[in-house]
Scaffold this motif. Sequence first.
Motif, PDB file in Angstrom:
ATOM      1  N   ASN A 244       0.833  -1.126  -0.278  1.00  0.00           N
ATOM      2  CA  ASN A 244       0.081   0.214   0.112  1.00  0.00           C
ATOM      3  C   ASN A 244       0.906   1.337  -0.065  1.00  0.00           C
ATOM      4  OD1 ASN A 244      -1.338  -2.184   2.014  1.00  0.00           O
ATOM      5  ND2 ASN A 244      -3.022  -1.260   0.640  1.00  0.00           N
ATOM      6  N   LEU A 245       2.096   1.279   0.414  1.00  0.00           N
ATOM      7  CA  LEU A 245       2.966   2.417   0.712  1.00  0.00           C
ATOM      8  C   LEU A 245       4.464   1.717   0.198  1.00  0.00           C
ATOM      9  CD1 LEU A 245       3.512   5.131   1.330  1.00  0.00           C
ATOM     10  CD2 LEU A 245       3.812   4.400   3.790  1.00  0.00           C
ATOM     11  N   TYR A 246       5.131   2.500  -0.690  1.00  0.00           N
ATOM     12  CA  TYR A 246       6.459   2.154  -0.875  1.00  0.00           C
ATOM     13  C   TYR A 246       7.121   3.689  -0.668  1.00  0.00           C
ATOM     14  CZ  TYR A 246      10.731   2.188  -3.495  1.00  0.00           C
ATOM     15  OH  TYR A 246      12.235   2.146  -3.671  1.00  0.00           O
ATOM     16  N   VAL A 247       8.232   3.494   0.174  1.00  0.00           N
ATOM     17  CA  VAL A 247       9.280   4.586   0.367  1.00  0.00           C
ATOM     18  C   VAL A 247      10.391   4.325   0.010  1.00  0.00           C
ATOM     19  CG1 VAL A 247       9.642   6.066   2.410  1.00  0.00           C
ATOM     20  CG2 VAL A 247       7.345   4.967   2.445  1.00  0.00           C
ATOM     21  N   ALA A 248      11.051   5.349  -0.617  1.00  0.00           N
ATOM     22  CA  ALA A 248      12.440   5.405  -0.732  1.00  0.00           C
ATOM     23  C   ALA A 248      13.353   6.081   0.228  1.00  0.00           C
ATOM     24  CB  ALA A 248      12.757   5.708  -2.144  1.00  0.00           C
ATOM     25  N   ASP A 249      14.486   5.735   0.477  1.00  0.00           N
ATOM     26  CA  ASP A 249      15.432   6.587   1.169  1.00  0.00           C
ATOM     27  C   ASP A 249      15.792   7.890   0.157  1.00  0.00           C
ATOM     28  OD1 ASP A 249      17.214   5.301  -0.304  1.00  0.00           O
ATOM     29  OD2 ASP A 249      18.483   4.705   1.342  1.00  0.00           O
ATOM     30  N   ARG A 250      16.358   7.482  -0.855  1.00  0.00           N
ATOM     31  CA  ARG A 250      16.510   8.661  -2.121  1.00  0.00           C
ATOM     32  C   ARG A 250      16.081   7.827  -3.374  1.00  0.00           C
ATOM     33  NH1 ARG A 250      16.853  13.986  -1.931  1.00  0.00           N
ATOM     34  NH2 ARG A 250      18.465  14.952  -2.866  1.00  0.00           N
ATOM     35  N   LEU A 251      14.772   8.595  -3.786  1.00  0.00           N
ATOM     36  CA  LEU A 251      14.313   8.035  -5.151  1.00  0.00           C
ATOM     37  C   LEU A 251      15.132   7.763  -6.255  1.00  0.00           C
ATOM     38  CD1 LEU A 251      11.657   6.691  -5.898  1.00  0.00           C
ATOM     39  CD2 LEU A 251      10.842   9.054  -6.483  1.00  0.00           C
ATOM     40  N   THR A 252      16.068   8.893  -6.530  1.00  0.00           N
ATOM     41  CA  THR A 252      17.027   8.631  -7.567  1.00  0.00           C
ATOM     42  C   THR A 252      17.952   7.524  -7.437  1.00  0.00           C
ATOM     43  OG1 THR A 252      18.564  10.148  -6.297  1.00  0.00           O
ATOM     44  CG2 THR A 252      17.010  11.176  -8.156  1.00  0.00           C
ATOM     45  N   GLN A 253      18.267   7.103  -6.226  1.00  0.00           N
ATOM     46  CA  GLN A 253      19.153   5.888  -6.017  1.00  0.00           C
ATOM     47  C   GLN A 253      18.384   4.754  -6.080  1.00  0.00           C
ATOM     48  OE1 GLN A 253      22.368   8.080  -2.865  1.00  0.00           O
ATOM     49  NE2 GLN A 253      21.277   6.354  -2.041  1.00  0.00           N
ATOM     50  N   THR A 254      17.207   4.608  -5.354  1.00  0.00           N
ATOM     51  CA  THR A 254      16.394   3.282  -5.429  1.00  0.00           C
ATOM     52  C   THR A 254      15.901   2.945  -6.732  1.00  0.00           C
ATOM     53  OG1 THR A 254      14.283   4.337  -5.099  1.00  0.00           O
ATOM     54  CG2 THR A 254      15.622   3.676  -3.071  1.00  0.00           C
ATOM     55  N   ARG A 255      15.763   3.850  -7.734  1.00  0.00           N
ATOM     56  CA  ARG A 255      15.294   3.679  -9.167  1.00  0.00           C
ATOM     57  C   ARG A 255      16.686   2.870  -9.746  1.00  0.00           C
ATOM     58  NH1 ARG A 255      12.575   9.003  -9.744  1.00  0.00           N
ATOM     59  NH2 ARG A 255      10.362   8.500  -9.874  1.00  0.00           N
ATOM     60  N   LYS A 256      17.734   3.301  -9.492  1.00  0.00           N
ATOM     61  CA  LYS A 256      19.016   2.711 -10.076  1.00  0.00           C
ATOM     62  C   LYS A 256      19.635   1.385  -9.334  1.00  0.00           C
ATOM     63  CE  LYS A 256      20.495   7.257 -12.257  1.00  0.00           C
ATOM     64  NZ  LYS A 256      21.365   8.321 -12.425  1.00  0.00           N
TER      65      LYS A 256
END
Length: 327
Positions: A244-256
């Motif tokens: 229901n909820l996804y959270v990244a520490d840093r989205l630019t990093q988790t995408r890569k």
Amino acid sequence: MSILILSEQDLRQAITLDAQSIACIEQAIESLATKAVVMPPILSMEIPDFNGEVDVKTAYVPGLDSFAIKISPGFFDNPKLGLPSLNGLMVLLSAKTGIVEAVLLDNGYLTDLRTAAAGAVAAKALSRKDAKVATIYGTGLQARLQLEALCHVRSITSARIWGRSPDKAETMAAELSHKLRIDIQAFESGKEAARGADILVTTTPTQSPILMAEWLAPGQHVTAMGSDADYKNEIDPAIIGKANLYVADRLTQTRKLGELRTAIATGIVSDAAAFPELGDIITGACPGRKTEADISVCDLTGMGVQDTAIATLARQRAIAQKAGAQF
């Protein structure tokens, strides 16, 4: 002009995994949402011949007089040689002049500390407040620290340990049961270890999932912190689609580098999909879990802002203890 040299022993005496170090990392993550933090992409190099990698991380945080540059090698066959998997050092430089102020020869200790603290911050922000049962996937040092960190932010009464080596899982369970004074059991089945857990933490360098989507139940929180390179993958990518909820520490990093990368690659989510970062949850800029039945996932890849924060706190404590040597 002198440079403060701090050994691993100096640092271990100066700073531990406690409420203050966890708060330090929480403030660092919050600063990403509230300040003009300068944090360049991670410089990462794989050394496949020896199952190794080297990461370089840094960040400048407005308001701090210094910034850290961290060199962090991870060589995952080292335990076979009687050596630790992680090593490295941090260098503190003046944010005003760029002059080196301190060298922290921590051999990865501060990285272990701030990574565990980040896990605690994620659980505090995203897990149910009444969470009592934790499951840890992995049997290394970080697995141990993650459980210890959880006990600082939630009233954990029991825990399960799963590892590829049942013997290591049994040993870890016995040792942490004695240390933390809670009931801890080793599980041979990852699926059974997930059943009934409130918080699940994956702490391995695996390249194939060890936690599957069909194992998860409403109300659970998952912190995935082992994937910090583009060839690692700890959790079934379908978990991100199921959450229901996804959270990244840093989205630019988790995408890569993170678990989001695999979810994108398999078509579970779009590359353009927007997700909140942990700092947004902490500040209230984005809502956390909306109901007690939500499944939440936090994808931790490790950030330079954490290294600057923990290095700054470590030096402050060391100076107060008059530790280290001047060079």
